[in-house]
Design a protein around this motif. Structure first.
Motif, PDB file in Angstrom:
ATOM      1  N   PHE A   1       0.829  -1.199   0.000  1.00 28.09           N
ATOM      2  CA  PHE A   1       0.000   0.000   0.000  1.00 28.09           C
ATOM      3  C   PHE A   1       0.867   1.255   0.000  1.00 28.09           C
ATOM      4  O   PHE A   1       0.569   2.229  -0.709  1.00 28.09           O
ATOM      5  CB  PHE A   1      -0.934   0.004   1.216  1.00 28.09           C
ATOM      6  N   LEU A   2       1.948   1.244   0.734  1.00 27.03           N
ATOM      7  CA  LEU A   2       2.844   2.392   0.792  1.00 27.03           C
ATOM      8  C   LEU A   2       3.464   2.673  -0.564  1.00 27.03           C
ATOM      9  O   LEU A   2       3.464   3.814  -1.036  1.00 27.03           O
ATOM     10  CB  LEU A   2       3.941   2.133   1.835  1.00 27.03           C
ATOM     11  N   TYR A   3       3.986   1.637  -1.218  1.00 25.27           N
ATOM     12  CA  TYR A   3       4.686   1.834  -2.488  1.00 25.27           C
ATOM     13  C   TYR A   3       3.746   2.011  -3.678  1.00 25.27           C
ATOM     14  O   TYR A   3       4.132   2.593  -4.685  1.00 25.27           O
ATOM     15  CB  TYR A   3       5.629   0.664  -2.755  1.00 25.27           C
ATOM     16  N   VAL A   4       2.519   1.509  -3.587  1.00 22.45           N
ATOM     17  CA  VAL A   4       1.594   1.591  -4.716  1.00 22.45           C
ATOM     18  C   VAL A   4       0.682   2.811  -4.611  1.00 22.45           C
ATOM     19  O   VAL A   4       0.327   3.391  -5.633  1.00 22.45           O
ATOM     20  CB  VAL A   4       0.755   0.302  -4.823  1.00 22.45           C
ATOM     21  N   ALA A   5       0.322   3.236  -3.410  1.00 24.49           N
ATOM     22  CA  ALA A   5      -0.654   4.313  -3.271  1.00 24.49           C
ATOM     23  C   ALA A   5      -0.079   5.578  -2.644  1.00 24.49           C
ATOM     24  O   ALA A   5      -0.249   6.666  -3.194  1.00 24.49           O
ATOM     25  CB  ALA A   5      -1.837   3.824  -2.448  1.00 24.49           C
ATOM     26  N   VAL A   6       0.590   5.470  -1.533  1.00 22.43           N
ATOM     27  CA  VAL A   6       0.984   6.653  -0.770  1.00 22.43           C
ATOM     28  C   VAL A   6       2.101   7.430  -1.462  1.00 22.43           C
ATOM     29  O   VAL A   6       1.977   8.638  -1.690  1.00 22.43           O
ATOM     30  CB  VAL A   6       1.398   6.259   0.673  1.00 22.43           C
ATOM     31  N   ILE A   7       3.179   6.770  -1.803  1.00 21.11           N
ATOM     32  CA  ILE A   7       4.326   7.465  -2.392  1.00 21.11           C
ATOM     33  C   ILE A   7       3.984   8.080  -3.747  1.00 21.11           C
ATOM     34  O   ILE A   7       4.303   9.255  -3.982  1.00 21.11           O
ATOM     35  CB  ILE A   7       5.546   6.526  -2.456  1.00 21.11           C
ATOM     36  N   PRO A   8       3.322   7.376  -4.682  1.00 22.29           N
ATOM     37  CA  PRO A   8       2.952   8.052  -5.931  1.00 22.29           C
ATOM     38  C   PRO A   8       1.986   9.230  -5.726  1.00 22.29           C
ATOM     39  O   PRO A   8       2.074  10.230  -6.434  1.00 22.29           O
ATOM     40  CB  PRO A   8       2.291   6.952  -6.757  1.00 22.29           C
ATOM     41  N   THR A   9       1.086   9.133  -4.763  1.00 18.63           N
ATOM     42  CA  THR A   9       0.164  10.229  -4.492  1.00 18.63           C
ATOM     43  C   THR A   9       0.909  11.451  -3.986  1.00 18.63           C
ATOM     44  O   THR A   9       0.654  12.580  -4.433  1.00 18.63           O
ATOM     45  CB  THR A   9      -0.898   9.791  -3.460  1.00 18.63           C
ATOM     46  N   VAL A  10       1.829  11.259  -3.066  1.00 27.56           N
ATOM     47  CA  VAL A  10       2.602  12.380  -2.523  1.00 27.56           C
ATOM     48  C   VAL A  10       3.475  12.997  -3.607  1.00 27.56           C
ATOM     49  O   VAL A  10       3.536  14.231  -3.743  1.00 27.56           O
ATOM     50  CB  VAL A  10       3.447  11.915  -1.311  1.00 27.56           C
ATOM     51  N   LEU A  11       4.151  12.188  -4.401  1.00 24.83           N
ATOM     52  CA  LEU A  11       4.994  12.719  -5.469  1.00 24.83           C
ATOM     53  C   LEU A  11       4.152  13.443  -6.526  1.00 24.83           C
ATOM     54  O   LEU A  11       4.566  14.485  -7.040  1.00 24.83           O
ATOM     55  CB  LEU A  11       5.808  11.605  -6.102  1.00 24.83           C
ATOM     56  N   GLY A  12       2.997  12.918  -6.863  1.00 24.74           N
ATOM     57  CA  GLY A  12       2.115  13.583  -7.811  1.00 24.74           C
ATOM     58  C   GLY A  12       1.606  14.907  -7.285  1.00 24.74           C
ATOM     59  O   GLY A  12       1.546  15.903  -8.021  1.00 24.74           O
ATOM     60  N   TYR A  13       1.240  14.946  -6.018  1.00 27.71           N
ATOM     61  CA  TYR A  13       0.789  16.198  -5.413  1.00 27.71           C
ATOM     62  C   TYR A  13       1.900  17.241  -5.439  1.00 27.71           C
ATOM     63  O   TYR A  13       1.671  18.404  -5.798  1.00 27.71           O
ATOM     64  CB  TYR A  13       0.312  15.971  -3.973  1.00 27.71           C
ATOM     65  N   LEU A  14       3.104  16.849  -5.061  1.00 27.38           N
ATOM     66  CA  LEU A  14       4.228  17.790  -5.085  1.00 27.38           C
ATOM     67  C   LEU A  14       4.529  18.267  -6.499  1.00 27.38           C
ATOM     68  O   LEU A  14       4.853  19.439  -6.711  1.00 27.38           O
ATOM     69  CB  LEU A  14       5.470  17.141  -4.468  1.00 27.38           C
ATOM     70  N   ALA A  15       4.418  17.378  -7.469  1.00 24.02           N
ATOM     71  CA  ALA A  15       4.688  17.762  -8.850  1.00 24.02           C
ATOM     72  C   ALA A  15       3.663  18.774  -9.343  1.00 24.02           C
ATOM     73  O   ALA A  15       4.024  19.770  -9.983  1.00 24.02           O
ATOM     74  CB  ALA A  15       4.683  16.523  -9.749  1.00 24.02           C
ATOM     75  N   PHE A  16       2.394  18.561  -9.057  1.00 22.29           N
ATOM     76  CA  PHE A  16       1.362  19.490  -9.513  1.00 22.29           C
ATOM     77  C   PHE A  16       1.371  20.784  -8.706  1.00 22.29           C
ATOM     78  O   PHE A  16       1.036  21.846  -9.219  1.00 22.29           O
ATOM     79  CB  PHE A  16      -0.024  18.848  -9.453  1.00 22.29           C
ATOM     80  N   ALA A  17       1.727  20.708  -7.420  1.00 23.37           N
ATOM     81  CA  ALA A  17       1.733  21.912  -6.583  1.00 23.37           C
ATOM     82  C   ALA A  17       2.876  22.845  -6.959  1.00 23.37           C
ATOM     83  O   ALA A  17       2.763  24.060  -6.793  1.00 23.37           O
ATOM     84  CB  ALA A  17       1.839  21.521  -5.115  1.00 23.37           C
ATOM     85  N   THR A  18       3.980  22.318  -7.447  1.00 17.81           N
ATOM     86  CA  THR A  18       5.138  23.148  -7.766  1.00 17.81           C
ATOM     87  C   THR A  18       5.316  23.346  -9.263  1.00 17.81           C
ATOM     88  O   THR A  18       6.341  23.874  -9.683  1.00 17.81           O
ATOM     89  CB  THR A  18       6.417  22.532  -7.180  1.00 17.81           C
ATOM     90  N   ASP A  19       4.341  22.961 -10.063  1.00 19.95           N
ATOM     91  CA  ASP A  19       4.458  23.078 -11.513  1.00 19.95           C
ATOM     92  C   ASP A  19       4.497  24.538 -11.936  1.00 19.95           C
ATOM     93  O   ASP A  19       3.583  25.305 -11.657  1.00 19.95           O
ATOM     94  CB  ASP A  19       3.285  22.378 -12.192  1.00 19.95           C
ATOM     95  N   GLY A  20       5.568  24.953 -12.606  1.00 24.59           N
ATOM     96  CA  GLY A  20       5.701  26.306 -13.114  1.00 24.59           C
ATOM     97  C   GLY A  20       6.172  27.336 -12.116  1.00 24.59           C
ATOM     98  O   GLY A  20       6.178  28.524 -12.415  1.00 24.59           O
ATOM     99  N   LYS A  21       6.537  26.934 -10.914  1.00 31.07           N
ATOM    100  CA  LYS A  21       6.964  27.900  -9.911  1.00 31.07           C
ATOM    101  C   LYS A  21       8.437  28.257 -10.010  1.00 31.07           C
ATOM    102  O   LYS A  21       8.862  29.262  -9.480  1.00 31.07           O
ATOM    103  CB  LYS A  21       6.659  27.379  -8.504  1.00 31.07           C
ATOM    104  N   TRP A  22       9.223  27.414 -10.654  1.00 31.73           N
ATOM    105  CA  TRP A  22      10.651  27.689 -10.785  1.00 31.73           C
ATOM    106  C   TRP A  22      11.032  27.671 -12.252  1.00 31.73           C
ATOM    107  O   TRP A  22      10.602  26.803 -13.008  1.00 31.73           O
ATOM    108  CB  TRP A  22      11.482  26.657 -10.021  1.00 31.73           C
ATOM    109  N   GLU A  23      11.840  28.629 -12.633  1.00 30.26           N
ATOM    110  CA  GLU A  23      12.320  28.715 -13.998  1.00 30.26           C
ATOM    111  C   GLU A  23      13.840  28.740 -13.958  1.00 30.26           C
ATOM    112  O   GLU A  23      14.448  29.640 -13.386  1.00 30.26           O
ATOM    113  CB  GLU A  23      11.797  29.986 -14.666  1.00 30.26           C
TER     114      GLU A  23
END
Length: 76
Positions: free
Chosen positions: A41-63
């Motif tokens: 459950f940790l490797y299939v659900a939690v870690i991809p969800t956290v990484l996806g959230y971080l990717a979408f939350a920081t999208d376009g903030k750094w150039e």
């Protein structure tokens, strides 16, 4: 012609042979336990969800392109 086809020239390590056999047949010995369910459950659900959230939350903030020394990399 191409060599002796009798005994192998290298001595195989019995522990390595057992490990290779176990690794090949790992699916036969797998059991669902609370520990394996937790890690799955940790490797299939939690870690991809956290990484996806971080990717979408920081999208376009750094150039990183076209910056000069001393310019901030933040775009927000």
């Amino acid at each position: 012609m191409a060599g002796d086809h009798g005994k192998p020239t290298l001595h195989e390590d019995p522990a390595f042979v057992r490990y290779a056999t176990l690794n090949t047949n790992r699916y036969r010995y797998f059991r669902w336990t609370p520990r394996t369910a937790k890690f799955t459950f940790l490797y299939v659900a939690v870690i991809p969800t956290v990484l996806g959230y971080l990717a979408f939350a920081t999208d376009g903030k750094w150039e990183f392109r076209g910056k000069k020394r001393g310019d901030p990399i933040r775009e927000f």
